[in-house]
Motif scaffolding. Structure first.
Motif, short mmCIF file in Angstrom:
data_model
loop_
_atom_site.label_atom_id
_atom_site.label_comp_id
_atom_site.label_asym_id
_atom_site.label_seq_id
_atom_site.Cartn_x
_atom_site.Cartn_y
_atom_site.Cartn_z
N SER A 96 10.86 44.77 7.78
CA SER A 96 11.14 45.36 9.09
C SER A 96 10.54 44.55 10.24
N GLY A 97 9.76 43.54 9.93
CA GLY A 97 9.13 42.73 10.97
C GLY A 97 8.88 41.32 10.45
N ALA A 106 0.83 -1.20 0.00
CA ALA A 106 0.00 0.00 0.00
C ALA A 106 0.86 1.25 0.00
N VAL A 107 0.24 2.34 -0.37
CA VAL A 107 0.88 3.65 -0.32
C VAL A 107 -0.09 4.63 0.32
N SER A 108 0.41 5.36 1.32
CA SER A 108 -0.37 6.43 1.94
C SER A 108 0.21 7.77 1.54
N GLY A 109 -0.66 8.76 1.42
CA GLY A 109 -0.20 10.11 1.11
C GLY A 109 -0.93 11.12 1.96
N ALA A 110 -0.19 11.87 2.77
CA ALA A 110 -0.78 12.89 3.63
C ALA A 110 -0.76 14.24 2.93
N ALA A 111 -1.92 14.85 2.81
CA ALA A 111 -2.04 16.15 2.14
C ALA A 111 -1.55 17.26 3.06
N VAL A 112 -0.67 18.11 2.55
CA VAL A 112 -0.13 19.22 3.34
C VAL A 112 -1.14 20.36 3.36
N PRO A 113 -1.65 20.74 4.55
CA PRO A 113 -2.61 21.86 4.63
C PRO A 113 -1.99 23.16 4.15
N GLY A 114 -2.84 24.04 3.67
CA GLY A 114 -2.37 25.30 3.13
C GLY A 114 -1.55 26.12 4.10
N GLN A 115 -1.91 26.07 5.40
CA GLN A 115 -1.18 26.88 6.37
C GLN A 115 0.24 26.41 6.59
N TYR A 116 0.57 25.19 6.12
CA TYR A 116 1.93 24.68 6.24
C TYR A 116 2.78 24.97 5.00
N GLU A 117 2.23 25.70 4.05
CA GLU A 117 3.01 26.05 2.87
C GLU A 117 3.92 27.25 3.13
N THR A 118 3.64 27.96 4.21
CA THR A 118 4.50 29.08 4.60
C THR A 118 4.71 29.03 6.11
N PHE A 119 5.70 29.76 6.58
CA PHE A 119 5.89 29.95 8.01
C PHE A 119 6.20 31.41 8.27
N SER A 120 5.93 31.84 9.47
CA SER A 120 6.17 33.24 9.83
C SER A 120 7.62 33.40 10.31
N PHE A 121 8.40 34.10 9.51
CA PHE A 121 9.78 34.39 9.89
C PHE A 121 9.76 35.60 10.82
N ASN A 122 10.10 35.36 12.08
CA ASN A 122 10.13 36.43 13.09
C ASN A 122 11.59 36.74 13.41
N PRO A 123 12.08 37.94 13.09
CA PRO A 123 13.49 38.27 13.33
C PRO A 123 13.91 38.06 14.78
N ALA A 124 12.96 38.15 15.72
CA ALA A 124 13.30 38.00 17.13
C ALA A 124 13.77 36.59 17.46
N GLU A 125 13.46 35.61 16.60
CA GLU A 125 13.87 34.22 16.84
C GLU A 125 15.25 33.92 16.29
N PHE A 126 15.83 34.85 15.57
CA PHE A 126 17.11 34.60 14.91
C PHE A 126 18.17 35.57 15.41
N GLU A 127 19.39 35.06 15.48
CA GLU A 127 20.50 35.88 15.97
C GLU A 127 21.09 36.75 14.87
N LYS A 128 21.22 36.19 13.67
CA LYS A 128 21.94 36.90 12.60
C LYS A 128 21.16 37.02 11.30
N ILE A 129 20.15 36.20 11.08
CA ILE A 129 19.45 36.21 9.79
C ILE A 129 18.33 37.26 9.80
N ARG A 130 18.24 38.00 8.71
CA ARG A 130 17.16 38.94 8.47
C ARG A 130 16.68 38.77 7.03
N VAL A 131 15.46 39.21 6.78
CA VAL A 131 14.94 39.21 5.41
C VAL A 131 15.09 40.62 4.84
N LYS A 132 15.69 40.72 3.69
CA LYS A 132 15.95 42.00 3.06
C LYS A 132 14.66 42.78 2.83
N ASP A 133 14.67 44.04 3.19
CA ASP A 133 13.55 44.96 2.98
C ASP A 133 12.33 44.63 3.83
#
Length: 329
Positions: free
Chosen positions: A107-108, A78-105
């Protein structure tokens, strides 16, 4: 060092081939942010794949509530396939969680793609040492696949025991495909509970309970000579109440239950960024958990000893399961 990201992308062997082919992420630059930032970012990035695999592995245990008679058996692929919900297609990048990484342009907090996100996503990650910009890297895009499912194949057999018990086993022997080594085993017990209720035999359906455990181990040998290896371990528990009704060659079945799992991903060995003397020892360790209620509806068609079944499980990652096998009472 690009294979470091390959592992984080893959996390899951069956999604790995698309991720390995990406080759368009500046891993050497991202690593300059340090191990904490790398693990935080990749933890979010591979989360849908990690959880999806747990939900895939926790489904497909039964295609009928009726237990085999003593020494009756079935065997299926058999083969099972779990569908990825739409909310898992992105994640919220919060600069406060990172020491050195930022997203260009930005501010939050900003939404960035996960492994199952937009394959055409663009943007730039910036890496700072204090106020000094030391590197830039493209934002990792999602993998380019036609459907957003996390698949998990299985080989499963079951044998009937006295007193309405049935033991179910899953097993994939240690198998090597190119640089990947994978093995799986699982054990389940199904028990007929209809027999304990006087008078209920007049109801033309079968009832049973199922408890099952599944374990998968995988290794990806980045550089076997140098001892660089990535490992994956996934464990799931499933508890279900089953009901089914047989009408000629058709069996309709359903269940309600609970599925839980845990997984860990690690990369062992010493790694060095090209062109520098900086080394990273055992750079990746990611841990995940998934749990929740589940409900399944499905059908089985049986032609002599051969059967074909398909079902759909409603859970956080809704899961499709299709199986082909042989069953002898």
């Amino acid at each position: 060092m690009k294979k470091l990201l390959c592992f984080c992308f893959a996390g899951l062997i069956f999604n790995g081939s698309q991720a390995f082919g990406q080759g368009n992420v500046d891993v050497e630059e991202i690593l300059q942010a340090g191990l904490n930032d790398l693990n935080t970012y990749m933890g979010y990035y591979v989360e849908p794949a990690a959880k999806g695999f747990m939900y895939s592995m926790g489904s497909g245990w039964a295609q009928t509530a009726k237990t085999h008679g003593t020494l009756g058996f079935d065997l299926k692929f058999a083969v099972s396939g779990a569908a990825v919900p739409g909310q898992y297609e992105t994640f919220s990048f919060n600069p406060a969680e990172f020491e050195k990484i930022r997203v260009k342009d930005a501010s939050g907090p900003v939404q960035l793609p996960t492994l199952y996100g937009n394959p055409n996503a663009n943007g730039t990650l910036q890496i700072y040492e204090g106020d000094l910009l030391i590197a830039e890297a493209d934002i990792p895009p999602g993998i380019d696949i036609p459907v957003k499912y996390v698949p998990a194949p299985l080989i499963q057999g079951a044998v009937g025991l006295p007193a309405g018990f049935e033991i179910i086993g899953r097993f994939i022997p240690k198998t090597t495909i190119e640089d990947t080594e994978i093995s799986q085993w699982g054990l389940g017990i199904k028990h007929d509970i209809k027999q304990y209720f006087e008078g209920i035999n007049i109801i033309p359906v079968d009832f049973s309970l199922l408890v099952a455990y599944n374990s998968l181990d995988a290794r990806y040998y980045i550089n076997e000579v140098q001892g660089q290896v990535a490992s994956m371990n996934v464990d799931t528990w499933t508890v279900q109440g089953l009901v089914s009704k047989k009408i000629s060659i058709l069996t309709v079945y359903g269940s309600i239950g609970y599925n839980s799992g845990s997984s860990d991903y690690s990369m062992r060995g010493t790694y060095q960024i090209n062109g520098t003397s900086e080394q990273f020892v055992d750079p990746v360790q990611l841990d995940y958990e998934a749990k929740g209620a589940m409900g399944t509806l499905g059908a089985r068609l049986k032609f002599g000893p051969i059967f074909l079944n398909g079902d759909y499980t409603f859970q956080e990652f809704n899961t499709v399961n299709v199986g082909l096998g042989v069953s002898i009472k």
